[in-house]
Write an enzyme that holds these catalytic residues in place. Structure first.
Site, PDB file in Angstrom:
ATOM      1  N   GLY A 140     -19.739   7.509   1.328  1.00  8.33           N
ATOM      2  CA  GLY A 140     -19.089   8.190   0.859  1.00  8.33           C
ATOM      3  C   GLY A 140     -19.901   8.174  -0.403  1.00  8.33           C
ATOM      4  CG  PHE A 141     -19.882  11.576  -2.929  1.00 11.19           C
ATOM      5  CD1 PHE A 141     -19.058  12.127  -3.379  1.00 11.19           C
ATOM      6  CD2 PHE A 141     -19.600  12.100  -1.595  1.00 11.19           C
ATOM      7  CE1 PHE A 141     -18.293  13.351  -3.751  1.00 11.19           C
ATOM      8  CE2 PHE A 141     -18.960  13.456  -1.556  1.00 11.19           C
ATOM      9  CZ  PHE A 141     -18.017  14.072  -2.647  1.00 11.19           C
ATOM     10  N   GLY A 142     -17.952   8.240  -3.639  1.00  9.01           N
ATOM     11  CA  GLY A 142     -16.800   7.638  -4.587  1.00  9.01           C
ATOM     12  C   GLY A 142     -17.215   6.934  -4.909  1.00  9.01           C
ATOM     13  CG  ASN A 143     -14.027   3.692  -7.970  1.00  3.34           C
ATOM     14  OD1 ASN A 143     -14.450   2.429  -7.289  1.00  3.34           O
ATOM     15  ND2 ASN A 143     -14.567   3.697  -9.096  1.00  3.34           N
ATOM     16  CB  VAL A 144     -15.555   2.097  -2.639  1.00  2.00           C
ATOM     17  CG1 VAL A 144     -16.412   1.420  -1.937  1.00  2.00           C
ATOM     18  CG2 VAL A 144     -14.557   2.057  -3.092  1.00  2.00           C
ATOM     19  CB  ALA A 145     -20.499   5.298  -2.750  1.00  2.00           C
ATOM     20  CD1 TRP A 146     -21.285   6.264 -10.085  1.00  2.00           C
ATOM     21  CD2 TRP A 146     -19.066   4.583 -10.508  1.00  2.00           C
ATOM     22  NE1 TRP A 146     -20.768   5.903 -11.446  1.00  2.00           N
ATOM     23  CE2 TRP A 146     -20.071   4.845 -11.904  1.00  2.00           C
ATOM     24  CE3 TRP A 146     -18.611   3.373 -10.061  1.00  2.00           C
ATOM     25  CZ2 TRP A 146     -18.986   4.125 -12.889  1.00  2.00           C
ATOM     26  CZ3 TRP A 146     -17.832   2.518 -11.406  1.00  2.00           C
ATOM     27  CH2 TRP A 146     -18.551   3.506 -12.614  1.00  2.00           C
ATOM     28  CG  ASP A 155      -7.372   3.299  -0.745  1.00  2.00           C
ATOM     29  OD1 ASP A 155      -7.458   2.085  -0.438  1.00  2.00           O
ATOM     30  OD2 ASP A 155      -7.919   3.981   0.372  1.00  2.00           O
ATOM     31  CE  LYS A 161      -4.335   1.180   0.247  1.00  2.00           C
ATOM     32  NZ  LYS A 161      -5.503   0.052  -0.498  1.00  2.00           N
TER      33      LYS A 161
HETATM   34  O1  2IT Z   1      -7.959  -1.349  -0.684  1.00  2.00           O
HETATM   35  C1  2IT Z   1      -7.948  -1.848  -1.886  1.00  2.00           C
HETATM   36  O2  2IT Z   1      -7.892  -3.144  -2.281  1.00  2.00           O
HETATM   37  C2  2IT Z   1      -7.517  -0.649  -3.532  1.00  2.00           C
HETATM   38  N1  2IT Z   1      -7.071   0.274  -2.939  1.00  2.00           N
HETATM   39  C3  2IT Z   1      -7.067  -1.593  -4.553  1.00  2.00           C
HETATM   40  C4  2IT Z   1      -5.429  -1.841  -4.742  1.00  2.00           C
HETATM   41  C5  2IT Z   1      -4.915  -2.259  -6.366  1.00  2.00           C
HETATM   42  O3  2IT Z   1      -4.109  -2.811  -6.329  1.00  2.00           O
HETATM   43  O4  2IT Z   1      -6.707  -2.494  -7.294  1.00  2.00           O
END
Ligand code: 2IT
Length: 447
Positions: free
Chosen positions: A236-242, A164, A124
């Protein structure tokens, strides 16, 4: 292994690294029993080796803002564990980023990546750079400056970052452009989350949210229930929530809340396609305000400042923004309002006390490292396509993603089934993820 002894040691060695210590404790408590049935793990000091990263790069990032002023940030890459493959994990740009946060995320990533059954190690990285209020040009200059340092330590077979919080398709584009220019290599697998057409995989933007909903569907099925007609609170309203909202709506569920650092948007009639599309504009604006949704759709979304999504009555609660965003008090409010399932889509979205309260109430709880693994899994599929110099169709990628999520779910059940027939998904995910890494470490010797 004695968890308390190990934790006392780590607390003395890494004082104040609260997120890191929280993530390690959760995993160790889950695996303690199984671990102690394997004297070969103890002999090889698997846990003592796993809790410390292979290495951490920490560097200065210097760039010039639109006013011509010099700005200085910190950049990091935590290369945690490579037993299963090259380091893999996202980059987080957020003012609160520090070593503890990236160590917790890297540690979680080891087990998450293991659960995908793909050859991915754990890593990370990120920076304390704050994208809020920055122009497109400032973001580009920052990404280029960040890559000046990082480029030497990444590569498809070395370490492959992705997005992320604060890092999406735009940032990956600038990072990848800079990487190619400096490294003089068109090594597409060195970063994932690229756009389609220059090495990106179809479905990668959707993958985290889609995968999470595939997992949630299985949690419901276990209880003889269907997601159609259920109300879901996202944060949230980012990529994950979308992505989660898109799939949930497609399957007939009603998303009744999204949120931001400024407050919550309640959507009693359920989020619409137009509102989901607008989430992308909100993110691209770099304003980081969920109130914008209520301004744009006044009759449908009601904004309340300072409140979280967990104050909204729902059947399924899915934290999908930031670590520790759901507290014990929030869990109790959700339970009092009749929540039936909780699934983390953010990494460590729930505080430890919140998880205990949810589990004690007999409510199924899905942990982030299993529920959100579809994102990194599809990054793994992106690397596989890059290595083949080929693109799969959206259907092919989605099919593979769906199978991976089903397999992860099955593994969590296999390792998490309790004597009373209930499923402890936290335990299941931690043990299943750990066993694969531990066996690989044993086979590869003392290194
Ligand atoms: O928390 C995660 O798994 C991510 N941000 C995606 C990591 C990735 O390498 O696609």
């Amino acid at each position: 292994m004695n968890v308390q002894n190990i934790m006392t040691n780590l607390e003395a060695k890494h004082p104040g690294e609260s997120e890191y210590l929280q993530a390690v404790r959760e995993v160790l408590e889950s695996i303690e029993e199984v671990y102690n049935q394997h004297p070969e793990f103890e002999k090889a000091k698997i846990v003592e080796r796993l809790v410390e990263p292979d290495r951490i790069f920490k560097f200065r990032v210097v760039w010039v803002d639109d006013k011509g002023q010099v700005q200085v940030n910190l950049g990091y890459r935590v290369q945690y564990n490579a037993a299963l493959g090259a380091y893999k994990g996202g980059l987080r740009f957020h003012p609160k980023v520090n070593e503890s946060m990236l160590k917790f995320l890297g540690f979680e990533q080891i087990f998450k990546n293991s659960l995908t059954n793909l050859p991915l190690g754990g890593g990370k990285g990120g920076s304390d750079f704050d994208p809020v209020g920055k122009s497109d040009e400032e973001i580009m200059r920052f990404c280029q400056a960040f890559m000046y340092e990082l480029w030497r330590n990444i590569g498809a077979d070395q370490d492959s970052p992705a997005g992320d919080v604060g890092v999406g398709g735009r940032e990956i584009g600038y990072l990848y452009g800079a990487y190619k220019k400096i490294a003089r290599e068109h090594s597409t697998g060195a970063l994932t989350g690229k756009s389609y057409g220059w090495g990106g995989s179809l479905m990668r933007p959707e993958a985290t949210g889609f995968g999470a909903i595939y997992y949630v569907v299985r949690m419901l099925k276990e209880k003889g229930q269907d997601i159609a007609g259920k109300t879901i609170a996202l944060s949230g309203f980012g990529n994950v929530a979308w992505g989660a909202a898109t799939k949930a709506v497609e399957l007939g569920a009603k998303v009744v809340a999204i949120s931001g650092p400024d407050g919550v948007c309640e959507i009693p009639g359920g989020i619409t396609k137009e509102m989901i599309d607008y989430m992308l504009d909100m993110r691209a604006s770099n304003r980081n305000k969920v109130e914008d949704m209520a301004t744009k759709f006044p009759g449908q979304a009601k904004f309340t400042a300072g409140k979280k999504s967990w104050s909204v009555k729902c059947d399924i609660a899915c934290p999908s923004a930031f670590q520790n965003e759901l507290s014990e008090a929030d869990a109790k409010e959700l339970i009092a309002n009749g929540v039936q399932f909780v699934a983390e889509i953010s990494n460590m979205g729930c505080q430890a006390e919140a998880i205990h309260a949810i589990q004690a109430a007999g409510i199924p709880f899905g942990p982030g490292k299993a529920v959100n693994a579809g994102g990194v899994a599809t990054s793994g599929l992106e690397i596989a396509q890059n290595a083949q110099h080929y693109n799969w169709t959206a259907e092919e990628v989605d099919q593979k993603l769906h199978k991976i999520m089903n397999d992860i779910y099955d593994m969590c059940v296999q390792y998490g089934k309790q004597a009373d027939g209930s499923i402890n998904y936290v335990k299941g995910a931690n043990i299943a993820g750990f066993m694969r890494v531990a066996n690989a470490m044993l086979a590869q010797g003392i290194i």
